[in-house]
Every structure is written in structure tokens, then in C-alpha cells.
Design a protein around this motif. Structure first.
Motif, PDB file in Angstrom:
ATOM      1  N   GLU A  12     -64.112 -74.138  11.751  1.00 23.18           N
ATOM      2  CA  GLU A  12     -65.162 -74.724  10.903  1.00 23.18           C
ATOM      3  C   GLU A  12     -65.093 -76.249  10.910  1.00 23.18           C
ATOM      4  N   VAL A  13     -63.885 -76.794  10.879  1.00 19.47           N
ATOM      5  CA  VAL A  13     -63.703 -78.250  10.926  1.00 19.47           C
ATOM      6  C   VAL A  13     -64.162 -78.778  12.279  1.00 19.47           C
ATOM      7  N   GLN A  14     -63.806 -78.070  13.354  1.00 25.48           N
ATOM      8  CA  GLN A  14     -64.244 -78.479  14.691  1.00 25.48           C
ATOM      9  C   GLN A  14     -65.767 -78.526  14.780  1.00 25.48           C
ATOM     10  N   ALA A  15     -66.439 -77.521  14.244  1.00 21.77           N
ATOM     11  CA  ALA A  15     -67.912 -77.481  14.285  1.00 21.77           C
ATOM     12  C   ALA A  15     -68.498 -78.651  13.506  1.00 21.77           C
ATOM     13  N   ASN A  16     -67.933 -78.945  12.342  1.00 20.87           N
ATOM     14  CA  ASN A  16     -68.429 -80.075  11.550  1.00 20.87           C
ATOM     15  C   ASN A  16     -68.205 -81.392  12.274  1.00 20.87           C
ATOM     16  N   ILE A  17     -67.052 -81.574  12.865  1.00 21.05           N
ATOM     17  CA  ILE A  17     -66.766 -82.816  13.588  1.00 21.05           C
ATOM     18  C   ILE A  17     -67.756 -82.986  14.739  1.00 21.05           C
ATOM     19  N   ARG A  18     -67.986 -81.915  15.486  1.00 15.60           N
ATOM     20  CA  ARG A  18     -68.960 -81.992  16.597  1.00 15.60           C
ATOM     21  C   ARG A  18     -70.348 -82.399  16.096  1.00 15.60           C
ATOM     22  N   ALA A  19     -70.685 -81.982  14.873  1.00 15.11           N
ATOM     23  CA  ALA A  19     -71.998 -82.304  14.288  1.00 15.11           C
ATOM     24  C   ALA A  19     -71.983 -83.653  13.567  1.00 15.11           C
ATOM     25  N   GLY A  20     -70.833 -84.338  13.551  1.00 16.32           N
ATOM     26  CA  GLY A  20     -70.743 -85.637  12.886  1.00 16.32           C
ATOM     27  C   GLY A  20     -70.680 -85.536  11.379  1.00 16.32           C
ATOM     28  N   LYS A  21     -70.290 -84.372  10.852  1.00 20.24           N
ATOM     29  CA  LYS A  21     -70.227 -84.153   9.408  1.00 20.24           C
ATOM     30  C   LYS A  21     -68.827 -84.398   8.877  1.00 20.24           C
ATOM     31  N   TYR A  76     -60.996 -83.749   4.211  1.00 14.66           N
ATOM     32  CA  TYR A  76     -60.688 -84.168   5.577  1.00 14.66           C
ATOM     33  C   TYR A  76     -59.696 -85.323   5.566  1.00 14.66           C
ATOM     34  N   THR A  77     -58.954 -85.435   6.641  1.00 18.23           N
ATOM     35  CA  THR A  77     -58.035 -86.558   6.821  1.00 18.23           C
ATOM     36  C   THR A  77     -58.777 -87.718   7.475  1.00 18.23           C
ATOM     37  N   ALA A  78     -58.151 -88.875   7.471  1.00 11.34           N
ATOM     38  CA  ALA A  78     -58.749 -90.041   8.135  1.00 11.34           C
ATOM     39  C   ALA A  78     -58.959 -89.758   9.618  1.00 11.34           C
ATOM     40  N   ALA A  79     -58.023 -89.054  10.254  1.00  6.57           N
ATOM     41  CA  ALA A  79     -58.159 -88.730  11.681  1.00  6.57           C
ATOM     42  C   ALA A  79     -59.387 -87.860  11.928  1.00  6.57           C
ATOM     43  N   ALA A 119     -79.884-102.700  28.093  1.00 11.46           N
ATOM     44  CA  ALA A 119     -80.094-101.583  27.171  1.00 11.46           C
ATOM     45  C   ALA A 119     -79.284-100.369  27.586  1.00 11.46           C
ATOM     46  N   LEU A 120     -79.275-100.062  28.880  1.00 14.57           N
ATOM     47  CA  LEU A 120     -78.498 -98.925  29.358  1.00 14.57           C
ATOM     48  C   LEU A 120     -77.013 -99.160  29.181  1.00 14.57           C
ATOM     49  N   GLY A 121     -76.555-100.364  29.427  1.00 17.08           N
ATOM     50  CA  GLY A 121     -75.148-100.695  29.226  1.00 17.08           C
ATOM     51  C   GLY A 121     -74.746-100.558  27.786  1.00 17.08           C
ATOM     52  N   TRP A 122     -75.598-101.020  26.874  1.00 22.27           N
ATOM     53  CA  TRP A 122     -75.314-100.922  25.450  1.00 22.27           C
ATOM     54  C   TRP A 122     -75.285 -99.456  25.023  1.00 22.27           C
ATOM     55  N   ALA A 123     -76.237 -98.664  25.491  1.00 21.66           N
ATOM     56  CA  ALA A 123     -76.295 -97.248  25.120  1.00 21.66           C
ATOM     57  C   ALA A 123     -75.072 -96.509  25.635  1.00 21.66           C
ATOM     58  N   GLY A 124     -74.559 -96.884  26.794  1.00 23.36           N
ATOM     59  CA  GLY A 124     -73.382 -96.242  27.356  1.00 23.36           C
ATOM     60  C   GLY A 124     -72.120 -96.514  26.562  1.00 23.36           C
ATOM     61  N   CYS A 125     -72.106 -97.572  25.760  1.00 25.48           N
ATOM     62  CA  CYS A 125     -70.941 -97.926  24.952  1.00 25.48           C
ATOM     63  C   CYS A 125     -70.891 -97.151  23.650  1.00 25.48           C
ATOM     64  N   GLN A 126     -71.992 -96.504  23.278  1.00 18.65           N
ATOM     65  CA  GLN A 126     -72.047 -95.821  22.000  1.00 18.65           C
ATOM     66  C   GLN A 126     -71.030 -94.687  21.966  1.00 18.65           C
ATOM     67  N   SER A 127     -70.285 -94.623  20.888  1.00 17.45           N
ATOM     68  CA  SER A 127     -69.295 -93.589  20.691  1.00 17.45           C
ATOM     69  C   SER A 127     -69.983 -92.351  20.113  1.00 17.45           C
ATOM     70  N   THR A 128     -69.629 -91.189  20.610  1.00 16.66           N
ATOM     71  CA  THR A 128     -70.157 -89.931  20.098  1.00 16.66           C
ATOM     72  C   THR A 128     -68.975 -89.044  19.708  1.00 16.66           C
ATOM     73  N   PRO A 129     -69.216 -88.030  18.857  1.00 19.64           N
ATOM     74  CA  PRO A 129     -68.108 -87.133  18.544  1.00 19.64           C
ATOM     75  C   PRO A 129     -67.465 -86.540  19.796  1.00 19.64           C
ATOM     76  N   GLU A 130     -68.256 -86.147  20.779  1.00 14.74           N
ATOM     77  CA  GLU A 130     -67.681 -85.546  21.989  1.00 14.74           C
ATOM     78  C   GLU A 130     -66.783 -86.519  22.747  1.00 14.74           C
ATOM     79  N   LYS A 131     -67.182 -87.780  22.825  1.00 11.17           N
ATOM     80  CA  LYS A 131     -66.338 -88.773  23.496  1.00 11.17           C
ATOM     81  C   LYS A 131     -65.042 -88.995  22.730  1.00 11.17           C
ATOM     82  N   LYS A 153     -67.076 -89.468  12.848  1.00 10.25           N
ATOM     83  CA  LYS A 153     -67.956 -90.627  12.646  1.00 10.25           C
ATOM     84  C   LYS A 153     -67.569 -91.865  13.447  1.00 10.25           C
ATOM     85  N   GLY A 154     -66.353 -91.950  13.931  1.00 11.03           N
ATOM     86  CA  GLY A 154     -65.902 -93.160  14.621  1.00 11.03           C
ATOM     87  C   GLY A 154     -65.396 -94.177  13.609  1.00 11.03           C
ATOM     88  N   GLU A 155     -65.117 -95.367  14.084  1.00 11.40           N
ATOM     89  CA  GLU A 155     -64.632 -96.443  13.217  1.00 11.40           C
ATOM     90  C   GLU A 155     -65.740 -96.859  12.244  1.00 11.40           C
TER      91      GLU A 155
END
Length: 131
Positions: A33-42, A47-50, A6-18, A56-58
Motif C-alpha cells: 500500500e505504501v509502495q502504491a501511494n509513493i508511485r502516485a506521489g501521495k 510516513y517517514t522522511a525517506a 525546454a526538453l533539457g529542463w523537462a528531462g531534469c524533473q524528478s518523478t517518483p519512478e526516478k 514527493k522529492g526534495e
């Protein structure tokens, strides 16, 4: 062992900060403003694909949607996509003791958390079912 998995799986999770840390130069050049939204996962229209990838990640799925007016690229993000469960049991009786560990994977269809539509490389529509 189950806790380790479980810990190994949780460590693989991608976050905006990572994700931001992996592409810090591109992120630094974005408006505050875009940076703040990206940090919040919004994700916002325009927005561009990048930028969506940073927020949100892949996506879980990519597809195409064609209408009479336009062809869109559709990225779908699922809610509860892991479907991974753990169980631990201990029992005893008649002088014996037993235990067991179980692991299961999903079995139910994923729920769509978000769909992002692109035309010409920019977001034109966001369907957000998480709000």
C-alpha cells in the motif's frame, strides 16, 4: 534552441519512478500500500522522511513550527515552482522581416501545493492543496 532548453529542463524533473530507481532496495522493503501511494506521489500520516522523499522529492522549503505542545519540522512543496516562460515572435512590414525569442522567469509568489509536518521523524500532518 528554445525547444532544446525546454526538453533539457523537462528531462531534469524528478518523478517518483526516478527516485524509486535510485533507492530500489529501501522501496522493495515497504508494504504494498505504501509502495502504491509513493508511485502516485501521495503522502500519508505515519510516513517517514525517506518515504516522503520518494513520493514527493526534495521540498522547496524546510522550516520549523513550534506550538505549546510540540515542535514540528515543516516541508513545503510549491505549485508551479519553475515560473519559466518562453516566447517566440515573427513579424514583418515595409519590406522588412524580424523575429525574436524571449525567456522569462516567474515574478509571482509560489502557491503552496503541499505542506508535510513531522514530529520525531514521522509525518503527523499533511496539508494537500492539490486534491
Amino acid at each position: 534552441m528554445v525547444a532544446g532548453v525546454a526538453l533539457g529542463w523537462a528531462g531534469c524533473q524528478s518523478t517518483p519512478e526516478k527516485r524509486i530507481a535510485k533507492d530500489a532496495d529501501a522501496f522493495a522493503g515497504m508494504p504494498a500500500e505504501v509502495q502504491a501511494n509513493i508511485r502516485a506521489g501521495k503522502v500519508e500520516v505515519g510516513y517517514t522522511a525517506a518515504q516522503v522523499l520518494l513520493a514527493k522529492g526534495e521540498p522547496d522549503r524546510k522550516g520549523r513550527r513550534t506550538t505549546a505542545a510540540v515542535e514540528e519540522e515543516v516541508w513545503t512543496y510549491d505549485r508551479g515552482k519553475s515560473g519559466l516562460g518562453f516566447g517566440l515572435g515573427v513579424g514583418g512590414g515595409s519590406g522588412g522581416l524580424g523575429g525574436g525569442v524571449g525567456v522569462s522567469t516567474g515574478g509571482r509568489a509560489p502557491e503552496v501545493a503541499m505542506r508535510v509536518m513531522f514530529v520525531g521523524g514521522a509525518v503527523t500532518t499533511v496539508e494537500d492543496n492539490t486534491r
